[in-house]
Enzyme design. Structure first.
Site, mmCIF file in Angstrom:
data_model
loop_
_atom_site.group_PDB
_atom_site.id
_atom_site.type_symbol
_atom_site.label_atom_id
_atom_site.label_comp_id
_atom_site.label_asym_id
_atom_site.label_seq_id
_atom_site.Cartn_x
_atom_site.Cartn_y
_atom_site.Cartn_z
ATOM 1 N N GLU A 1 31.653 -10.947 24.146
ATOM 2 C CA GLU A 1 32.759 -11.916 24.254
ATOM 3 C C GLU A 1 33.249 -12.013 25.696
ATOM 4 O O GLU A 1 33.214 -11.036 26.437
ATOM 5 C CB GLU A 1 33.930 -11.479 23.366
ATOM 6 N N ASP A 2 33.688 -13.190 26.061
ATOM 7 C CA ASP A 2 34.284 -13.342 27.384
ATOM 8 C C ASP A 2 35.714 -12.808 27.383
ATOM 9 O O ASP A 2 36.124 -12.110 28.304
ATOM 10 C CB ASP A 2 34.264 -14.814 27.834
ATOM 11 N N ASP B 1 41.843 -12.561 23.231
ATOM 12 C CA ASP B 1 43.179 -13.084 23.500
ATOM 13 C C ASP B 1 44.091 -12.588 22.366
ATOM 14 O O ASP B 1 44.616 -11.481 22.427
ATOM 15 C CB ASP B 1 43.064 -14.618 23.523
ATOM 16 N N PHE C 1 47.113 -18.300 31.451
ATOM 17 C CA PHE C 1 45.942 -19.123 31.119
ATOM 18 C C PHE C 1 44.956 -19.054 32.272
ATOM 19 O O PHE C 1 45.245 -19.494 33.379
ATOM 20 C CB PHE C 1 46.370 -20.557 30.839
ATOM 21 N N ARG D 1 34.240 -23.988 33.728
ATOM 22 C CA ARG D 1 33.423 -22.881 33.203
ATOM 23 C C ARG D 1 32.478 -22.320 34.263
ATOM 24 O O ARG D 1 32.102 -21.164 34.217
ATOM 25 C CB ARG D 1 32.594 -23.345 32.001
HETATM 26 C C1 PRP Z 1 37.861 -18.392 23.331
HETATM 27 C C2 PRP Z 1 37.063 -17.146 23.693
HETATM 28 C C3 PRP Z 1 37.095 -16.320 22.442
HETATM 29 C C4 PRP Z 1 38.405 -16.721 21.796
HETATM 30 C C5 PRP Z 1 39.401 -15.652 22.013
HETATM 31 O O1 PRP Z 1 37.011 -19.325 22.752
HETATM 32 O O2 PRP Z 1 35.749 -17.442 24.102
HETATM 33 O O3 PRP Z 1 36.011 -16.614 21.586
HETATM 34 O O4 PRP Z 1 38.848 -17.936 22.420
HETATM 35 O O5 PRP Z 1 40.659 -16.031 21.498
HETATM 36 P P1 PRP Z 1 41.415 -15.203 20.357
HETATM 37 O O6 PRP Z 1 41.281 -13.750 20.688
HETATM 38 O O7 PRP Z 1 42.843 -15.693 20.477
HETATM 39 O O8 PRP Z 1 40.833 -15.547 19.040
HETATM 40 P P2 PRP Z 1 37.432 -20.856 22.478
HETATM 41 O O9 PRP Z 1 37.849 -20.985 21.049
HETATM 42 O O10 PRP Z 1 38.394 -21.292 23.529
HETATM 43 O O11 PRP Z 1 36.043 -21.638 22.628
HETATM 44 P P3 PRP Z 1 35.036 -21.701 23.891
HETATM 45 O O12 PRP Z 1 34.489 -20.301 24.072
HETATM 46 O O13 PRP Z 1 33.982 -22.666 23.477
HETATM 47 O O14 PRP Z 1 35.809 -22.165 25.094
#
Ligand code: PRP
Length: 191
Positions: free
Chosen positions: A109-110, A113, A162, A175
Site C-alpha cells: 500500500e502507498d 489513512d 493531504f 501521481r
Molecule cells: C487511497 C490509498 C489507499 C486508501 C487509504 O486510495 O491508495 O488505498 O486510499 O485510505 P484509507 O486508509 O482511509 O482507507 P484511493 O481510494 O484514493 O484510490 P487511488 O489509490 O486510486 O488513488
C-alpha cells in the site's frame, strides 16, 4: 517545451524526498526479505491500484536485490465515501487474477489513512486462505486512523495533511511526482 518539472510550483513543501523514499524502500525490502528467508514459493505481492503502483514497482525490484523472488498481482478497489473521506464500504473494481490459497501474501500500500480500505482488504484476502498475510505501507497517518490494522512494515508516519506524489493524487494528477509533498492551497481553490 520548457525545461524542469511542471509540478514544483504547485507544491508547498516536500514531506518525503526522492532520496528518503529510495532509502526507505531499500530498508523495508531488506527487512521483508530477511523475515521471509525460509518462505517457500516466494512472495505474492498484492498492489492496491492506483496509488501503490510506484511503490510496488520499486519495492519489488528492491526485494529482488535482497534475495526474495516475488509475483506481482493487482487489485483495484473503490471506497464509497464523500470527498476525501472513505467510508469503509469497498467495491472491487478489479479482483486478483489467481488463487492465493497457501501463498505468502504481502499487501503493498502507498498509504494507510483511516485504515478502512486495508481493514476490509485484509478480511477479504484472509477469507481466501493464504499461508500468511502481511502488509507493507510506505506511509501512514497515525492521527487519521479510525480502525486499527496490523501493518507489519511501515515506511514513514506523516502528519494528517493531504499529500500528493509518488502515486498519491489530487483529482488524478500529481501521481508521477518522485517525492511526497503538500499542495499549495491555491491549487485546491483553482479546481
Ligand atoms: C487511497 C490509498 C489507499 C486508501 C487509504 O486510495 O491508495 O488505498 O486510499 O485510505 P484509507 O486508509 O482511509 O482507507 P484511493 O481510494 O484514493 O484510490 P487511488 O489509490 O486510486 O488513488
Amino acid at each position: 517545451m520548457a525545461e524542469g518539472s511542471w509540478y514544483d510550483a504547485d507544491i508547498e513543501r516536500v514531506i518525503i524526498s526522492e532520496e528518503q523514499i529510495r532509502d526507505k524502500t531499500e530498508e523495508l525490502a531488506k527487512q521483508v526479505s530477511a523475515d521471509h528467508a525460509d518462505t517457500d514459493g516466494g512472495l505474492l505481492l498484492v498492489c492496491v491500484l492506483k496509488g501503490a503502483v510506484m511503490f510496488m514497482a520499486d519495492f519489488a525490484r528492491a526485494l529482488g536485490r535482497h534475495g526474495s523472488s516475488s509475483e506481482l498481482e493487482f487489485m483495484a478497489v473503490s471506497s464509497y465515501g464523500s470527498g476525501t473521506a472513505s467510508s469503509g464500504v469497498v467495491r472491487i473494481l478489479k479482483d486478483l487474477d489467481r488463487d492465493i490459497a497457501g501463498r505468502h501474501v504481502v499487501i503493498v500500500e502507498d498509504i494507510v489513512d483511516s485504515g478502512l480500505t486495508l481493514s476490509w482488504l485484509m478480511k477479504y484476502l484472509q477469507s481466501r486462505s493464504p499461508a500468511s498475510l502481511e502488509v507493507v505501507a510506505l506511509l501512514r497517518k497515525p492521527d487519521a486512523i479510525k480502525v486499527s490494522v496490523p501493518v507489519r512494515y511501515v515506511g514513514f508516519d506523516i502528519p494528517n495533511e493531504f499529500v500528493v506524489g509518488y502515486g498519491l493524487d489530487f483529482s488524478e494528477r500529481y501521481r508521477e511526482l518522485p517525492y511526497v509533498g503538500v499542495l499549495k492551497p491555491e491549487v485546491y481553490a483553482r479546481s
